[in-house]
Design a protein around this motif. Sequence first.
Motif, mmCIF file in Angstrom:
data_model
loop_
_atom_site.group_PDB
_atom_site.id
_atom_site.type_symbol
_atom_site.label_atom_id
_atom_site.label_comp_id
_atom_site.label_asym_id
_atom_site.label_seq_id
_atom_site.Cartn_x
_atom_site.Cartn_y
_atom_site.Cartn_z
ATOM 1 N N UNK A 174 0.827 -1.190 0.000
ATOM 2 C CA UNK A 174 0.000 0.000 0.000
ATOM 3 C C UNK A 174 0.874 1.257 0.000
ATOM 4 N N UNK A 175 0.456 2.228 -0.774
ATOM 5 C CA UNK A 175 1.131 3.523 -0.774
ATOM 6 C C UNK A 175 0.443 4.452 0.213
ATOM 7 N N UNK A 176 1.236 5.300 0.857
ATOM 8 C CA UNK A 176 0.638 6.348 1.683
ATOM 9 C C UNK A 176 -0.090 7.336 0.783
ATOM 10 N N UNK A 177 -1.050 8.038 1.338
ATOM 11 C CA UNK A 177 -1.867 8.945 0.530
ATOM 12 C C UNK A 177 -1.020 9.979 -0.191
ATOM 13 N N UNK A 178 -0.058 10.590 0.514
ATOM 14 C CA UNK A 178 0.750 11.626 -0.137
ATOM 15 C C UNK A 178 1.669 11.020 -1.198
ATOM 16 N N UNK A 179 2.139 9.791 -0.963
ATOM 17 C CA UNK A 179 2.970 9.117 -1.967
ATOM 18 C C UNK A 179 2.168 8.847 -3.226
ATOM 19 N N UNK A 180 0.976 8.309 -3.056
ATOM 20 C CA UNK A 180 0.124 8.025 -4.208
ATOM 21 C C UNK A 180 -0.144 9.288 -5.016
ATOM 22 N N UNK A 181 -0.486 10.370 -4.334
ATOM 23 C CA UNK A 181 -0.794 11.624 -5.028
ATOM 24 C C UNK A 181 0.406 12.137 -5.811
ATOM 25 N N UNK A 182 1.587 12.060 -5.202
ATOM 26 C CA UNK A 182 2.791 12.539 -5.890
ATOM 27 C C UNK A 182 3.114 11.661 -7.107
ATOM 28 N N UNK A 183 2.990 10.350 -6.934
ATOM 29 C CA UNK A 183 3.282 9.450 -8.055
ATOM 30 C C UNK A 183 2.295 9.678 -9.194
ATOM 31 N N UNK A 184 1.014 9.770 -8.875
ATOM 32 C CA UNK A 184 0.015 9.984 -9.922
ATOM 33 C C UNK A 184 0.251 11.308 -10.638
ATOM 34 N N UNK A 185 0.551 12.361 -9.888
ATOM 35 C CA UNK A 185 0.819 13.646 -10.529
ATOM 36 C C UNK A 185 2.028 13.552 -11.455
ATOM 37 N N UNK A 186 3.053 12.841 -11.030
ATOM 38 C CA UNK A 186 4.235 12.674 -11.879
ATOM 39 C C UNK A 186 3.907 11.882 -13.143
ATOM 40 N N UNK A 187 3.091 10.836 -13.012
ATOM 41 C CA UNK A 187 2.707 10.046 -14.183
ATOM 42 C C UNK A 187 1.943 10.911 -15.187
ATOM 43 N N UNK A 188 0.954 11.633 -14.708
ATOM 44 C CA UNK A 188 0.156 12.481 -15.587
ATOM 45 C C UNK A 188 1.006 13.590 -16.206
ATOM 46 N N UNK A 189 1.891 14.177 -15.404
ATOM 47 C CA UNK A 189 2.742 15.256 -15.898
ATOM 48 C C UNK A 189 3.693 14.777 -16.982
ATOM 49 N N UNK A 190 4.067 13.501 -16.928
ATOM 50 C CA UNK A 190 4.967 12.964 -17.938
ATOM 51 C C UNK A 190 4.341 13.005 -19.330
ATOM 52 N N UNK A 191 3.027 12.959 -19.413
ATOM 53 C CA UNK A 191 2.339 13.126 -20.698
ATOM 54 C C UNK A 191 2.037 14.591 -20.972
#
Length: 287
Positions: A89-106
């Motif tokens: 499980x990812x912590x909430x802030x980790x998940x948010x940062x990872x998702x933002x990075x994934x989306x930003x990569x596009x």
Amino acid sequence: MDDHNDPEVGPVAIARMSHAAFADRMKRPAIVLIPLASQEVQGPHAPMGDFMLTERLAELSAKAGDGLCAPTLPFGYADFFRAMAGGIQLRADTFCRVLEDVLSSFLDHAHERLLIFNGHTTNAALIDQVCRKIRRERGVLIPSLNVWQIIPESLWTELYGADAKSVRGHGGEPMTSVYMHLFPQLVRAELMREPTPRGTVFGLPIGGVSGSRFEDLPLQIPLDCDEVDANGMLGGLASLASAEKGRAISNHIVGHTARLMRHLVVLDPRNAVTPSLAAVGEGAKNA
């Protein structure tokens, strides 16, 4: 089912494309699916890696919708599953940062037609936070599809009849049937168990990982999954699952997603909201 085995369909999984192939494909509009999922207990009979289901359904949807799919993020947010070994499980802030990075990569490369393909319901509130942040900062509106919540009541009733309500739940349906369809070799039908009777918390009956009820009104209490059920069966009935039902559910998810992709691909995610004519007229009158 893999796209590289289908001679009539170009590759849709970005992970298996070269940079040049991706650049060439993006010369014409395409919706890019962003699959999100999890690694967590699914009862004693099914694999913990439910990201496998999301990944396969995303690729099939991308094929049918003439789009692409990013690599699946296999870990999600569900703190109440930390009690069961083997999950990640990812912590909430980790998940948010990872998702933002994934989306930003596009987004950094002006690839803005994105559709989040969320196979883990508990991610939903965090996805909303990230997408709102991106909209404020970049002006791009990113929709999100909750994979397991787009099954219509009519299909539930068609497949399960009078049991359409009772079969649903974590460890039950619809995931067990979809596993039996897509990965039948991984399902241990002989280990299927029904949820066990639940205990109490603060002298009140446990309703689920979110707590209980007092005077028949909800009371939020943060419980772990093993406090609800020792096998992580948070509801539903796996015993009514079948590969045939899984095929019907998968076909619906793929078809619905593909139609949505074809709908979205011609629209501008920077100019997606159109006020009603009544609202426009009222605004002009007040100007």
